[in-house]
Design an enzyme around this catalytic site. Structure first.
Site, PDB file in Angstrom:
ATOM      1  CE  LYS A 264      -3.875  -0.691   2.569  1.00 60.49           C
ATOM      2  NZ  LYS A 264      -4.204  -1.107   3.674  1.00 60.49           N
TER       3      LYS A 264
ATOM      4  NE  ARG B 292      -6.798   2.038   4.827  1.00 58.34           N
ATOM      5  CZ  ARG B 292      -7.145   1.790   3.475  1.00 58.34           C
ATOM      6  NH1 ARG B 292      -6.997   2.703   2.660  1.00 58.34           N
ATOM      7  NH2 ARG B 292      -7.645   0.854   2.865  1.00 58.34           N
TER       8      ARG B 292
ATOM      9  N   GLY C 275      -8.477  -6.990   3.883  1.00 61.13           N
ATOM     10  CA  GLY C 275      -9.335  -7.093   5.050  1.00 61.13           C
ATOM     11  C   GLY C 275      -8.761  -7.735   6.270  1.00 61.13           C
TER      12      GLY C 275
ATOM     13  CG  MET D 208      -3.089  -7.471   9.204  1.00 64.20           C
ATOM     14  SD  MET D 208      -1.478  -7.184   9.118  1.00 64.20           S
ATOM     15  CE  MET D 208      -1.265  -6.637   7.600  1.00 64.20           C
TER      16      MET D 208
ATOM     17  NE  ARG E   2      -6.141  -4.464  -2.777  1.00 64.11           N
ATOM     18  CZ  ARG E   2      -6.501  -4.415  -1.622  1.00 64.11           C
ATOM     19  NH1 ARG E   2      -5.836  -4.480  -0.482  1.00 64.11           N
ATOM     20  NH2 ARG E   2      -7.818  -4.925  -1.355  1.00 64.11           N
TER      21      ARG E   2
ATOM     22  CG  HIS F  24     -14.703 -10.399   4.367  1.00 63.37           C
ATOM     23  ND1 HIS F  24     -14.996 -11.388   4.773  1.00 63.37           N
ATOM     24  CD2 HIS F  24     -13.286 -10.092   4.693  1.00 63.37           C
ATOM     25  CE1 HIS F  24     -14.085 -12.201   5.248  1.00 63.37           C
ATOM     26  NE2 HIS F  24     -12.911 -11.618   5.151  1.00 63.37           N
TER      27      HIS F  24
ATOM     28  NE  ARG G  82       0.603 -46.644 -13.044  1.00 54.52           N
ATOM     29  CZ  ARG G  82       0.594 -45.404 -12.884  1.00 54.52           C
ATOM     30  NH1 ARG G  82      -0.404 -44.556 -13.467  1.00 54.52           N
ATOM     31  NH2 ARG G  82       1.306 -44.850 -11.911  1.00 54.52           N
TER      32      ARG G  82
ATOM     33  NE  ARG H  27       4.233 -49.919 -15.635  1.00 57.62           N
ATOM     34  CZ  ARG H  27       3.852 -49.297 -14.379  1.00 57.62           C
ATOM     35  NH1 ARG H  27       4.662 -48.727 -13.826  1.00 57.62           N
ATOM     36  NH2 ARG H  27       2.764 -49.884 -14.058  1.00 57.62           N
TER      37      ARG H  27
ATOM     38  CB  SER I 275       9.980 -42.963 -17.975  1.00 63.13           C
ATOM     39  OG  SER I 275       9.065 -42.058 -17.291  1.00 63.13           O
TER      40      SER I 275
ATOM     41  CB  THR J 226       8.815 -40.017  -8.932  1.00 63.08           C
ATOM     42  OG1 THR J 226       8.024 -39.572  -9.528  1.00 63.08           O
ATOM     43  CG2 THR J 226      10.295 -39.444  -9.484  1.00 63.08           C
TER      44      THR J 226
ATOM     45  CG  ASP K  44       7.271 -48.418  -7.539  1.00 61.50           C
ATOM     46  OD1 ASP K  44       6.853 -48.750  -6.331  1.00 61.50           O
ATOM     47  OD2 ASP K  44       6.696 -48.560  -8.565  1.00 61.50           O
TER      48      ASP K  44
ATOM     49  CB  CYS L 138       5.699 -41.378 -16.012  1.00 62.69           C
ATOM     50  SG  CYS L 138       6.743 -43.174 -15.298  1.00 62.69           S
TER      51      CYS L 138
ATOM     52  CE1 TYR M 168       7.934 -38.780 -20.376  1.00 56.51           C
ATOM     53  CE2 TYR M 168       9.626 -38.740 -21.866  1.00 56.51           C
ATOM     54  CZ  TYR M 168       8.838 -39.477 -21.127  1.00 56.51           C
ATOM     55  OH  TYR M 168       8.991 -40.913 -20.993  1.00 56.51           O
TER      56      TYR M 168
HETATM   57  C1  PEP Z   1       6.185 -45.036 -10.396  1.00 59.60           C
HETATM   58  O1  PEP Z   1       6.494 -45.890  -9.673  1.00 59.60           O
HETATM   59  O2  PEP Z   1       6.568 -43.933 -10.194  1.00 59.60           O
HETATM   60  C2  PEP Z   1       4.918 -45.350 -11.751  1.00 59.60           C
HETATM   61  C3  PEP Z   1       4.883 -44.406 -12.155  1.00 59.60           C
HETATM   62  O3  PEP Z   1       4.789 -46.668 -11.591  1.00 59.60           O
HETATM   63  P1  PEP Z   1       3.462 -47.207 -11.023  1.00 59.60           P
HETATM   64  O4  PEP Z   1       2.884 -46.202 -10.219  1.00 59.60           O
HETATM   65  O5  PEP Z   1       2.678 -47.873 -11.814  1.00 59.60           O
HETATM   66  O6  PEP Z   1       4.367 -48.163 -10.053  1.00 59.60           O
HETATM   67 MG    MG Z   2       6.299 -47.992 -10.249  1.00 62.01          MG
END
Ligand code: PEP
Ligand code: MG
Length: 878
Positions: free
Chosen positions: A25, A94, A103, A105, A337, A453, A559, A615, A766, A769, A771, A834, A854
């Site tokens: 402000k 203010r 609103g 404070m 603002r 408000h 999958r 997969r 790939s 994440t 697992d 993935c 990607y």
């Molecule tokens: C993973 O493990 O991140 C994965 C994409 O495979 P899933 O979730 O099918 O085990």
């Molecule tokens: Mg997996």
């Protein structure tokens, strides 16, 4: 000599880029002062002073000489004197943090009034009614904010004053009645055990103290938490010469957005009240009139306001939210603002400004936050559903909300917090209701305008809101509201359409959202900025089509085990899993192969021209084992020696044999392909057959085959060989030319650590994440969230659940190793992610740092991921 810290800045000393120090402000007031806009004189006590206030006892006393000097400079500019009984200077005090917290404070107006100065004010303004109206407001606000006296008694007494005078509106209460009101207000303060300070300097000191104190009130803390605002920011204090919107019918006050905060339309969008002060507009007590009618009421003022509004928008290159006051026909700007806005308004404003040449594509893209995209993808009311509309209010915040009526913010917070869908219904909301608004699906208020408000907060939270439904009569005690002869009770279902203001009795069906042209264009610009593509995880042709329509540039994970979950397929799959000989298994696999090929034909066709990563089977085996209790039940009544009983008993024995204590660490992924190669062979054949058939028809099919849960080079080597041999046979047989790749998922720490060895055989990686997080932490992904992870987050062990937001220090470090090792062997290796993290903005930013090719996520998250990838490339998302 050590220079003492400067804690006070006059408007002439600041500018817009000093918001950290001066608060938003203050910085903007200073900027407007600088460019010559009509801002009343004032000064700012910095956010650093706020930090000092919390560190040092009596800090304010230490800077008091500077405050007095600053007031003296303002007196000179305003031509008035603070505390004078001739021409008194009144000020507003203010708060103003570096980021706006509407609103949240405290604000005190008309500071400097006492029994002497009020008389002088009446005389200098030539208006006794105005002077006492300002005085009663001041006592009420100061008592509330500084002395913490309950407001209710003041409101009751005010209502009585209206009654005594026989008027409905506050501004019609005559001077004599206001004088009595002031006397009674002071009594209320005394009865509450407080003394109202008459010395304006004492008032000022206490007010500054209250603003600093307000930084740590429960409601400010809750607001900061919800909006991720760091507590370290602190608030500045703005002390500004009062200008009066309550001096008569040539006065007024209002708030105005330069574009609609609801849908982004490029026209002034605001409201004002004649003969009123600022708090009347936002408090929702009087419903203000739309800004357009100012053009008729005060044509010159409107023209000037319009000019300034456009100037501010061009100056800041963003839609502004402006507060203004008109004093006796003269316009003053009290605040500007960047306006808070809904997701759809954010998109439209960004794209319109891009087309208008006001901003470039990078800026346009960075004007929309990933969380807002989620709002755009919220379900909408089915337009074909029958609507039992009971009232239409103001369309204050768009979207659809369905839930049970509750009238109390605490109850909304409690029930909503437990996952129940509730709609909060209130006459109006106050900052103390924030927790209820947050937990409710939507909000309905009977009073208040588009900038009340409830409306402002709901838009900020992305909650649907219908405000100002004046004909709704709420009985908070009975827990009902009635409108047009209909009575709605607590717990009745209600549907709100915040897009057009409809309030509908009962539940209405919701439908999937639609993309509009602006959003499509914004995401196309985002794609041009991004370093990474966004692919999708899709297992069916329908998912693939959806993903493609949301802008996915490939399938990063199909999958195949999900394909076997369908009711008619599961028994075949189970037979295959429990088969004890290769022949039995192959017999079942033959049946499955036909189905698989069908699946792939559909998906490949839907993704024609784009890569599809399939997969090979990775079933946690227990999901496909027949259930022993069910088999035992099937044995009942069968002769033990019958062929059927024997078969069932054999299946039970096999299911027991295959049973695992730790299925997630068990006979999964490529281990299955290693032990029963015929399974992966069947799948590879189905993939190649489908791809070759479509290629023959002239379609461009790009299949990539992905081996799951690889941990050793030998696994990768054998599986690659198996796939290549199967592929070669099909390609030879069909005589088509087909390009494909074979790669692996990186979902085990060992895979990351030996990624160089894997890259000798894997053409792409790939990151799985889900697992990889499970195996890095040793937390079961199926159990941890329900058992202890929630508490871990509350205890601060994690800032966020590592299954949702990638753990950069551990899992991320492994990814970095894998990326380095993979590239060292195969420089151009294709890299993606993935796991679920592929749709999470912070995790996407990390993938951008690793320069992955990607990210792949579920179809509905594709738009969020496209924007996040661009924001990561721009460095906005880190
Ligand atoms: C993973 O493990 O991140 C994965 C994409 O495979 P899933 O979730 O099918 O085990
Ligand atoms: Mg997996």
């Amino acid at each position: 000599m050590v220079e003492s810290t400067k804690y006070i800045y006059d408007f002439s000393e600041g500018s817009a880029d000093m918001r950290t120090l001066l608060g938003g402000k203050g910085a903007n007031l200073a900027q407007m002062w600088k460019i010559g806009l009509p801002v009343p004189p004032g000064f700012i006590i910095t956010t650093e002073a706020c930090h000092k206030y919390w560190e040092e006892k009596d800090f304010i006393a230490g800077i008091w000489d500077d405050v007095e000097a600053a007031v003296a400079r303002v007196e000179k500019l305003a031509g008035k004197k603070f505390g004078s009984s001739e021409n008194p200077l009144l000020v507003s005090v203010r708060s103003g943090a570096p980021v706006s917290m509407p609103g949240m404070m405290d604000t005190i107006l008309n500071l400097g009034l006492n029994d002497d100065t009020v008389a002088a004010l009446a005389k200098s303004a030539g208006d006794e009614r105005f002077a006492y109206d300002s005085y009663r407001r001041f006592i009420q606000m100061f008592s509330d904010v500084v002395l913490e006296v309950d407001l209710e008694k003041f409101e009751e007494r005010l209502a009585q004053a209206r009654e005594n005078a026989g008027v409905k509106e506050d501004y019609k209460i005559p001077a004599e009645e206001l004088k009595k009101l002031v006397v009674d207000y002071k009594k209320i303060v005394e009865e509450a055990g407080c003394t109202f300070p008459t010395d304006p300097w004492v008032q000022l000191r206490l007010a500054i103290d209250a603003v600093f104190r307000s930084w740590n009130t429960p409601r400010a803390i809750t607001y900061r938490k919800i909006n991720n605002i760091p507590a370290e920011y602190g608030t500045a204090v703005n002390i500004v010469t009062m200008v009066f919107g309550n001096l008569g019918d040539d006065c007024g006050t209002g708030v105005c957005f330069t574009r609609s905060p609801s849908n982004g339309e490029n026209k002034l969008f605001g409201e004002y009240l004649i003969n009123a002060q600022g708090e009347d507009v936002v408090a929702g007590i009087r419903t203000p009139v739309p800004i357009a009618s100012l053009e008729k009421a005060m044509p010159e003022v409107y023209k000037e306001f319009h000019r300034i509004a456009k100037l501010l928008e061009t100056h800041y290159r963003d839609a502004q939210d402006i507060e203004f006051t008109v004093e006796r026909g003269k316009l003053y700007i009290l605040q500007t603002r960047n306006g808070k806005r809904t997701a759809s308004a954010a998109v439209r404003i960004a794209m319109d400004m891009l087309h208008e040449g006001l901003i470039d594509a990078e800026t346009a893209v960075s004007r929309v936050a990933p969380e807002q995209v989620e709002q755009l993808l919220h379900p909408q009311l089915d337009p074909k559903a029958k609507r039992d509309m009971i009232v239409k209010g103001l369309p204050a915040s768009p979207g659809a909300a369905v839930g049970k009526v509750v009238f109390d913010a605490d109850e909304a917070a409690e029930r909503g917090g437990k996952g129940e869908a509730v709609i909060l219904v209130r006459p109006e909301t106050t900052p103390d209701d924030i927790h209820g608004l947050f937990a409710a699906q939507g909000v309905l208020t009977s009073h208040g305008g588009m900038t009340s408000h409830a409306a402002v907060v709901a838009r900020g939270l992305g909650k649907p809101c219908v405000s100002g439904a004046e004909s709704v009569k709420i009985d908070l005690v009975a827990g009902t509201f009635s409108v047009g002869g209909v009575t709605v009770k607590k717990d009745d279902f209600l549907t709100l359409d915040g897009t057009n203001g409809d309030v509908i009795l009962g539940k209405i069906e919701l439908i999937e959202p639609q993309f509009d042209e602006n959003f499509r264009e914004l995401l196309e610009d985002a794609d041009k900025i991004s370093n990474m593509q966004v692919w999708a995880n899709a297992d069916t042709p329908e998912d693939a089509r959806r993903a493609r329509s949301f802008g996915a540039k490939g399938i990063g994970l199909c999958r195949t085990e999900h394909m076997f979950m369908a009711a008619e397929r599961l028994p075949v799959m189970q037979e295959m899993v429990v088969a004890t000989t290769t022949e039995e298994r192959v017999a079942q696999l033959k049946k499955l192969e036909v189905m698989q090929e069908e699946d792939f034909l559909g998906i490949f066709e839907a993704m024609e021209g784009l890569p599809v990563t399939v997969r090979l089977l990775d079933p946690p085996l227990h999901e496909f084992l027949p259930k022993i209790p069910e088999l035992t039940k099937a044995l009942e009544g069968l002769a033990p020696e019958s062929a059927e009983a024997k078969k069932i008993n054999a299946t039970i024995a096999r299911a027991r044999e295959l049973h695992e204590q730790n299925p997630m660490l068990g006979f999964r992924g490529c281990r299955l392909g290693m032990i029963f190669p015929e399974i992966y062979e069947m799948q590879a054949r189905a993939i190649f057959n489908a791809a070759c058939k479509l290629t023959k028809k002239g379609l461009r099919i790009i299949p990539d085959i992905m081996i799951p849960l690889v941990g050793t080079q030998e696994e990768m080597k054998s599986m690659r060989k198996l796939v290549d041999e199967t592929g070669a046979a099909v390609i030879k047989e069909t005589g088509v030319k087909l390009e494909y790749m074979v790669g692996t998922m990186i979902e085990l720490p060992r895979a990351a650590l030996v990624a160089d060895q894997l890259a000798e055989y894997a053409q792409f990686f790939s990151f799985g994440t889900n697992d990889l997080t499970q195996t890095t932490f040793g937390y079961s992904r199926d159990d941890a969230e329900g058992k202890f992870l929630g508490q871990y987050v509350e205890m601060g062990v994690f800032e966020e659940n590592p299954f949702a937001r990638l753990d950069r220090d551990g899992v991320g470090a492994l990814m970095e190793i894998a990326v380095g090792k993979g590239r060292s062997v195969r420089p151009g290796i294709q890299l993606g992610i993935c796991g679920e993290h592929g749709g999470n903005p912070s995790s996407i930013a990390f993938c951008n740092k690793l320069k992955l090719n990607y990210v792949s996520c579920s179809p509905f998250r594709v738009p969020v991921a496209r924007l996040s990838a661009a924001l990561a490339a721009l460095g906005v998302l880190k």
